[in-house]
Design a protein around this motif. Structure first.
Motif, PDB file in Angstrom:
ATOM      1  N   HIS A 114       0.822  -1.219   0.000  1.00 61.70           N
ATOM      2  CA  HIS A 114       0.000   0.000   0.000  1.00 61.70           C
ATOM      3  C   HIS A 114       0.861   1.277   0.000  1.00 61.70           C
ATOM      4  O   HIS A 114       0.521   2.268  -0.649  1.00 61.70           O
ATOM      5  N   HIS A 118       1.119   4.556  -2.456  1.00 64.06           N
ATOM      6  CA  HIS A 118       1.104   6.002  -2.164  1.00 64.06           C
ATOM      7  C   HIS A 118       2.298   6.704  -2.829  1.00 64.06           C
ATOM      8  O   HIS A 118       2.174   7.827  -3.307  1.00 64.06           O
ATOM      9  N   SER A 140      -0.594   9.387   6.301  1.00 65.50           N
ATOM     10  CA  SER A 140      -1.986   8.954   6.138  1.00 65.50           C
ATOM     11  C   SER A 140      -2.586   8.673   7.508  1.00 65.50           C
ATOM     12  O   SER A 140      -1.989   8.997   8.533  1.00 65.50           O
ATOM     13  N   ASP A 312      -6.815   7.041  -0.324  1.00 63.35           N
ATOM     14  CA  ASP A 312      -6.689   5.705  -0.916  1.00 63.35           C
ATOM     15  C   ASP A 312      -7.422   5.580  -2.248  1.00 63.35           C
ATOM     16  O   ASP A 312      -8.583   5.994  -2.374  1.00 63.35           O
TER      17      ASP A 312
END
Ligand code: KG4
Ligand code: ZN
Length: 345
Positions: A114, A118, A140, A312
């Protein structure tokens, strides 16, 4: 090459179709189904509810992405799905669905970190590639990391939060102030409004670890400082709107001061050519502007995601999928897609 990206690591169900031509990424569609309305009453993400919503929404979101792109699943060349970090129950929905698609339509599949997603969000629709080495600040709801990128695909975490993430601090402090969920946009809005006021209340909050020599962060003390301050003020009378706005503004300043200071110090230490900003908190206009100005002052280039790719999304997962596919860093068969939270594997 057409890549289908799938992202279900937390509470957003997302699918995207990304086209790569001549090594340049172009987002064809990026669909995000937000669950904010469902989790708002809990003041945070309720994991089992998030997983249930992904099961319900993911087939719809993928269908919609294909329909909007006017593509058939048979035209997809690669499936990229988030493999971690995140809520395991949420990740499993996306991964199992992606594996099933790969199996049924005999497509290569790749599991994506993930955070690498980003990082990739700053490259989406970019015509130029950031010059390396670069330092990327990922901020985040779940992460606050400083990642050194020496060459494509090579990541080293040089600093991270020891407790709450920056987004989490925004969310928790907004909750203390009764500003709603998610807290980042609420505090951002209050701070922007405050700047237009002629008379402003002066509030002072700490800048945790701003002078520490390392590149780590800590935001839980800031939250405690706000808790004590509001408790003391409430002993006199309930908080006024003006007080709440002033505390929100100072919270934003405190978080941004620490983030900018540490990022620039890391950028200088590692003699980078580019500074990058990503993650949900990168939607904060003040943070975007200050980090950009300060990076330019040091002669460094600055990259940030377009607003729709700050929080996201699956387009960033699709692009990171392409990078991994191209570099042959990972296998592309179904059994290689496992839950794994490591950034560098
Ligand atoms: O990247 P993201 O969508 O999800 C995670 O991977 O965690 O980030 C969500 C976080 C939340 O904590 C939210 O409050 C924060 O990003 N956020 C903001 C802003 N917009 C979203 N924080 C500060 N200012 C904003 N404008
Ligand atoms: Zn995220």
């Amino acid at each position: 090459m057409i890549i289908l990206g799938i992202e279900t690591s937390c509470d957003d169900t997302a699918a995207s179709l990304l086209e790569i031509s001549g090594n340049k990424p172009k987002v064809i569609t990026s669909i995000i189904s937000s669950q904010v309305k469902i989790h708002v009453k809990y003041g945070g993400v309720f994991p089992s509810l998030a997983a249930r919503e992904h099961i319900k929404n993911l087939p719809k979101v993928i269908n919609l992405a294909l329909k909007e792109a006017d593509l058939e699943i048979s035209e997809v060349d690669l499936i990229a799905v988030t493999r971690g970090p995140g809520l395991v129950s949420s990740l499993l929905v996306g991964m199992a669905f992606a594996q099933t698609l790969a199996w049924k339509y005999s497509k290569p599949i790749i599991g994506i970190n993930h955070l690498e997603g980003h990082i990739a969000s700053t490259w989406l629709n970019e015509t130029t590639t950031p010059s390396l080495p670069a330092i990327c600040l990922i901020v985040s709801g779940g992460h606050t990391e400083l990642v050194l990128i020496k060459k494509p695909g090579s990541y080293k975490i040089v600093g991270q939060t020891l407790d709450d993430a920056a987004g989490e601090a925004f969310d928790k402090i907004a909750r203390i102030l009764g500003l709603g969920y998610p807290g980042g946009p609420a505090i951002d809005k209050a701070a922007v409004k405050d700047q237009t006021k002629k008379i402003r209340l002066k509030i002072e909050l700490p800048r945790p670890m701003i002078n520490s020599k390392n590149f780590d962060f800590s935001f839980s003390g800031l939250k405690t400082a706000v808790l004590y301050l509001t408790r003391d003020l409430k002993k006199i009378k309930p908080l006024t709107k003006k007080q709440k706005t002033a505390i929100a503004t100072e919270t934003q300043h405190a978080i941004i001061d620490v983030l900018v200071n540490k990022t620039l110090r890391a950028a200088m230490k590692y003699k980078v050519k580019s500074v990058m900003l990503s993650g949900g908190v990168s939607a904060n206009k003040t943070l975007r502007d200050i980090l950009e100005q300060e990076s330019h002052k040091l002669g460094m280039r600055f990259y940030k995601p377009e607003m729709q790719y700050t929080t996201d999304n699956a387009a960033m997962i699709a692009l990171a999928g392409y990078w991994n596919y191209k570099s042959k860093k990972q296998k592309t068969d179904i059994k290689s897609v496992v839950v794994n939270a490591n950034l560098s594997i």
